[in-house]
Design a protein around this motif. Structure first.
Motif, PDB file in Angstrom:
ATOM      1  N   ILE A  55      68.273  -7.392 -13.362  1.00 28.96           N
ATOM      2  CA  ILE A  55      67.194  -6.624 -12.652  1.00 28.96           C
ATOM      3  C   ILE A  55      65.981  -7.484 -12.553  1.00 28.96           C
ATOM      4  CG2 ILE A  55      66.151  -4.396 -12.196  1.00 28.96           C
ATOM      5  CD1 ILE A  55      69.115  -4.348 -11.462  1.00 28.96           C
ATOM      6  N   GLN A  56      65.416  -8.063 -13.477  1.00 29.98           N
ATOM      7  CA  GLN A  56      64.184  -8.505 -13.790  1.00 29.98           C
ATOM      8  C   GLN A  56      63.611  -9.612 -12.783  1.00 29.98           C
ATOM      9  OE1 GLN A  56      63.094 -11.860 -15.371  1.00 29.98           O
ATOM     10  NE2 GLN A  56      61.139 -11.234 -15.215  1.00 29.98           N
ATOM     11  N   ALA A  91      72.235  -3.249 -22.201  1.00 29.24           N
ATOM     12  CA  ALA A  91      70.908  -2.937 -21.700  1.00 29.24           C
ATOM     13  C   ALA A  91      70.112  -4.013 -21.306  1.00 29.24           C
ATOM     14  CB  ALA A  91      70.232  -2.174 -22.706  1.00 29.24           C
ATOM     15  N   PHE A  92      70.278  -5.183 -22.238  1.00 26.65           N
ATOM     16  CA  PHE A  92      69.781  -6.602 -21.935  1.00 26.65           C
ATOM     17  C   PHE A  92      70.094  -7.249 -20.781  1.00 26.65           C
ATOM     18  CE2 PHE A  92      68.677 -11.019 -23.017  1.00 26.65           C
ATOM     19  CZ  PHE A  92      67.300 -10.932 -22.854  1.00 26.65           C
ATOM     20  N   ALA A  93      71.474  -7.257 -20.655  1.00 25.25           N
ATOM     21  CA  ALA A  93      72.238  -7.620 -19.450  1.00 25.25           C
ATOM     22  C   ALA A  93      71.836  -7.014 -18.141  1.00 25.25           C
ATOM     23  CB  ALA A  93      73.376  -7.742 -19.783  1.00 25.25           C
ATOM     24  N   LEU A  94      71.581  -6.069 -18.201  1.00 19.87           N
ATOM     25  CA  LEU A  94      71.080  -5.209 -17.073  1.00 19.87           C
ATOM     26  C   LEU A  94      69.852  -5.646 -16.680  1.00 19.87           C
ATOM     27  CD1 LEU A  94      71.462  -3.102 -14.665  1.00 19.87           C
ATOM     28  CD2 LEU A  94      70.898  -1.159 -16.463  1.00 19.87           C
ATOM     29  N   TYR A  95      68.692  -5.638 -17.804  1.00 21.34           N
ATOM     30  CA  TYR A  95      67.394  -6.286 -17.569  1.00 21.34           C
ATOM     31  C   TYR A  95      67.511  -7.322 -17.009  1.00 21.34           C
ATOM     32  CZ  TYR A  95      62.598  -7.227 -18.662  1.00 21.34           C
ATOM     33  OH  TYR A  95      61.370  -7.857 -18.656  1.00 21.34           O
ATOM     34  N   ALA A  96      68.269  -8.367 -17.534  1.00 25.10           N
ATOM     35  CA  ALA A  96      68.327  -9.573 -17.069  1.00 25.10           C
ATOM     36  C   ALA A  96      68.658  -9.834 -15.623  1.00 25.10           C
ATOM     37  CB  ALA A  96      68.942 -10.494 -18.078  1.00 25.10           C
ATOM     38  N   HIS A 138      64.376  -9.661  -9.518  1.00 28.93           N
ATOM     39  CA  HIS A 138      64.269  -8.875  -8.381  1.00 28.93           C
ATOM     40  C   HIS A 138      63.109  -7.992  -8.471  1.00 28.93           C
ATOM     41  CE1 HIS A 138      67.890 -10.600  -7.000  1.00 28.93           C
ATOM     42  NE2 HIS A 138      68.570 -10.228  -8.091  1.00 28.93           N
ATOM     43  N   LEU A 139      63.131  -7.337  -9.405  1.00 30.27           N
ATOM     44  CA  LEU A 139      61.770  -6.052  -9.513  1.00 30.27           C
ATOM     45  C   LEU A 139      60.807  -6.384 -10.599  1.00 30.27           C
ATOM     46  CD1 LEU A 139      64.143  -2.987  -9.569  1.00 30.27           C
ATOM     47  CD2 LEU A 139      62.828  -4.020  -7.550  1.00 30.27           C
ATOM     48  N   GLY A 140      60.899  -7.272 -11.106  1.00 22.84           N
ATOM     49  CA  GLY A 140      59.748  -7.872 -12.130  1.00 22.84           C
ATOM     50  C   GLY A 140      60.095  -7.305 -13.627  1.00 22.84           C
ATOM     51  N   ALA A 141      59.147  -7.366 -14.522  1.00 25.13           N
ATOM     52  CA  ALA A 141      59.410  -6.834 -15.849  1.00 25.13           C
ATOM     53  C   ALA A 141      59.393  -5.382 -15.997  1.00 25.13           C
ATOM     54  CB  ALA A 141      58.340  -7.337 -16.713  1.00 25.13           C
ATOM     55  N   ALA A 142      58.269  -4.677 -15.330  1.00 30.09           N
ATOM     56  CA  ALA A 142      58.311  -3.223 -15.375  1.00 30.09           C
ATOM     57  C   ALA A 142      59.066  -2.607 -14.765  1.00 30.09           C
ATOM     58  CB  ALA A 142      56.986  -2.996 -14.760  1.00 30.09           C
ATOM     59  N   GLY A 143      59.663  -3.052 -13.388  1.00 30.95           N
ATOM     60  CA  GLY A 143      60.900  -2.606 -12.796  1.00 30.95           C
ATOM     61  C   GLY A 143      62.214  -2.752 -13.556  1.00 30.95           C
ATOM     62  N   GLY A 144      62.538  -3.854 -14.079  1.00 32.11           N
ATOM     63  CA  GLY A 144      63.683  -4.104 -14.882  1.00 32.11           C
ATOM     64  C   GLY A 144      63.853  -2.921 -15.893  1.00 32.11           C
ATOM     65  N   ALA A 145      62.604  -2.823 -16.658  1.00 27.74           N
ATOM     66  CA  ALA A 145      62.400  -1.955 -17.767  1.00 27.74           C
ATOM     67  C   ALA A 145      62.607  -0.375 -17.212  1.00 27.74           C
ATOM     68  CB  ALA A 145      61.120  -2.043 -18.689  1.00 27.74           C
ATOM     69  N   ALA A 146      61.829  -0.180 -16.117  1.00 24.38           N
ATOM     70  CA  ALA A 146      62.478   1.234 -15.552  1.00 24.38           C
ATOM     71  C   ALA A 146      63.636   1.507 -15.136  1.00 24.38           C
ATOM     72  CB  ALA A 146      61.309   1.482 -14.525  1.00 24.38           C
ATOM     73  N   ILE A 147      64.238   0.505 -14.901  1.00 22.12           N
ATOM     74  CA  ILE A 147      65.743   0.850 -14.412  1.00 22.12           C
ATOM     75  C   ILE A 147      66.751   0.904 -15.599  1.00 22.12           C
ATOM     76  CG2 ILE A 147      67.695  -0.428 -13.346  1.00 22.12           C
ATOM     77  CD1 ILE A 147      65.892   0.643 -11.192  1.00 22.12           C
ATOM     78  N   VAL A 148      66.513   0.104 -16.624  1.00 19.78           N
ATOM     79  CA  VAL A 148      67.335   0.434 -17.848  1.00 19.78           C
ATOM     80  C   VAL A 148      67.001   1.660 -18.500  1.00 19.78           C
ATOM     81  CG1 VAL A 148      67.257  -0.513 -20.453  1.00 19.78           C
ATOM     82  CG2 VAL A 148      67.343  -2.221 -18.393  1.00 19.78           C
ATOM     83  N   ALA A 149      65.783   2.036 -18.349  1.00 18.09           N
ATOM     84  CA  ALA A 149      65.302   3.539 -18.983  1.00 18.09           C
ATOM     85  C   ALA A 149      66.133   4.328 -18.313  1.00 18.09           C
ATOM     86  CB  ALA A 149      63.814   3.576 -19.034  1.00 18.09           C
ATOM     87  N   ALA A 150      66.032   4.376 -16.691  1.00 18.69           N
ATOM     88  CA  ALA A 150      66.746   5.359 -16.082  1.00 18.69           C
ATOM     89  C   ALA A 150      68.117   5.466 -16.431  1.00 18.69           C
ATOM     90  CB  ALA A 150      66.551   5.155 -14.612  1.00 18.69           C
ATOM     91  N   VAL A 151      68.886   4.013 -16.492  1.00 15.41           N
ATOM     92  CA  VAL A 151      70.428   4.211 -16.807  1.00 15.41           C
ATOM     93  C   VAL A 151      70.615   4.961 -18.154  1.00 15.41           C
ATOM     94  CG1 VAL A 151      72.146   2.557 -17.134  1.00 15.41           C
ATOM     95  CG2 VAL A 151      70.755   2.456 -15.091  1.00 15.41           C
ATOM     96  N   ALA A 152      69.775   4.612 -19.024  1.00  9.08           N
ATOM     97  CA  ALA A 152      69.906   5.073 -20.335  1.00  9.08           C
ATOM     98  C   ALA A 152      69.708   6.547 -20.227  1.00  9.08           C
ATOM     99  CB  ALA A 152      69.059   4.685 -21.367  1.00  9.08           C
ATOM    100  N   ALA A 153      68.934   7.195 -19.516  1.00  7.88           N
ATOM    101  CA  ALA A 153      68.485   8.631 -19.359  1.00  7.88           C
ATOM    102  C   ALA A 153      69.746   9.267 -18.765  1.00  7.88           C
ATOM    103  CB  ALA A 153      67.307   8.870 -18.794  1.00  7.88           C
ATOM    104  N   LEU A 154      70.416   8.494 -17.631  1.00  5.18           N
ATOM    105  CA  LEU A 154      71.671   9.050 -16.791  1.00  5.18           C
ATOM    106  C   LEU A 154      72.731   9.035 -17.993  1.00  5.18           C
ATOM    107  CD1 LEU A 154      72.774   9.853 -14.158  1.00  5.18           C
ATOM    108  CD2 LEU A 154      73.342   7.430 -13.623  1.00  5.18           C
ATOM    109  N   VAL A 155      72.891   8.121 -18.476  1.00  5.69           N
ATOM    110  CA  VAL A 155      73.985   8.062 -19.637  1.00  5.69           C
ATOM    111  C   VAL A 155      73.903   9.246 -20.749  1.00  5.69           C
ATOM    112  CG1 VAL A 155      75.063   6.754 -21.465  1.00  5.69           C
ATOM    113  CG2 VAL A 155      74.715   5.584 -19.333  1.00  5.69           C
ATOM    114  N   VAL A 156      72.700   9.554 -21.213  1.00  8.98           N
ATOM    115  CA  VAL A 156      72.593  10.716 -22.280  1.00  8.98           C
ATOM    116  C   VAL A 156      72.778  11.926 -21.487  1.00  8.98           C
ATOM    117  CG1 VAL A 156      70.770  11.735 -23.572  1.00  8.98           C
ATOM    118  CG2 VAL A 156      70.864   9.090 -23.733  1.00  8.98           C
ATOM    119  N   GLY A 157      72.213  12.025 -20.242  1.00  6.00           N
ATOM    120  CA  GLY A 157      72.471  13.177 -19.429  1.00  6.00           C
ATOM    121  C   GLY A 157      73.830  13.724 -19.131  1.00  6.00           C
ATOM    122  N   ILE A 158      74.725  12.589 -18.885  1.00 15.25           N
ATOM    123  CA  ILE A 158      76.116  12.980 -18.669  1.00 15.25           C
ATOM    124  C   ILE A 158      76.638  13.295 -20.007  1.00 15.25           C
ATOM    125  CG2 ILE A 158      78.148  11.794 -17.972  1.00 15.25           C
ATOM    126  CD1 ILE A 158      76.573  10.470 -15.714  1.00 15.25           C
ATOM    127  N   ALA A 159      76.485  12.538 -20.985  1.00 12.93           N
ATOM    128  CA  ALA A 159      77.161  12.919 -22.386  1.00 12.93           C
ATOM    129  C   ALA A 159      76.623  14.195 -22.746  1.00 12.93           C
ATOM    130  CB  ALA A 159      76.628  12.004 -23.376  1.00 12.93           C
TER     131      ALA A 159
END
Length: 112
Positions: free
Chosen positions: A14-15, A7-12, A17-38
């Motif tokens: 994305i950050q 998660a930190f690597a993905l944030y690093a 290109h999209l800023g701190a908020a955008g990077g955090a949002a992408i990390v949260a979206a990816v985590a939600a996607l993984v939880v949903g698929i599981a």
């Protein structure tokens, strides 16, 4: 530990290109996607295993059927509820322990 590192690597990545908020949002979206698929994979496996010979108690079977119906009917709501329950358990582990103990104690047969 590897999940946090990923998660930190993905944030690093994305950050810049999209800023701190955008990077955090992408990390949260990816985590939600993984939880949903599981969750969907777990629901699919549970559906396949319904015909097993060692059936649980009728109350537990009723609860499991209702949970699977809810997952099929409203998957986004189910994912949100799961994330909320995880957040509550993370913030208040004592409450999560009480709920887990109550669930496991309700599964035990009463002494005669």
């Amino acid at each position: 530990m590897s999940v946090v590192a990923a998660a930190f690597a993905l944030y690093a990545v994305i950050q810049p290109h999209l800023g701190a908020a955008g990077g955090a949002a992408i990390v949260a979206a990816v985590a939600a996607l993984v939880v949903g698929i599981a969750g969907l994979l777990a629901a699919r496996k549970a559906e396949v295993g319904v015909g097993l010979s060692s059936a649980p108690a009728p109350d537990a079977l009723f609860f499991a059927e209702k949970a699977l119906e809810m997952v099929k009917a409203r998957p986004i709501l189910t994912i949100g509820a799961g994330l909320a329950a995880g957040l509550i358990a993370f913030r208040n582990p004592a409450l999560a322990a009480i709920v887990a103990k109550a669930l496991f104690d309700s599964q035990k047969p009463l002494p005669r």
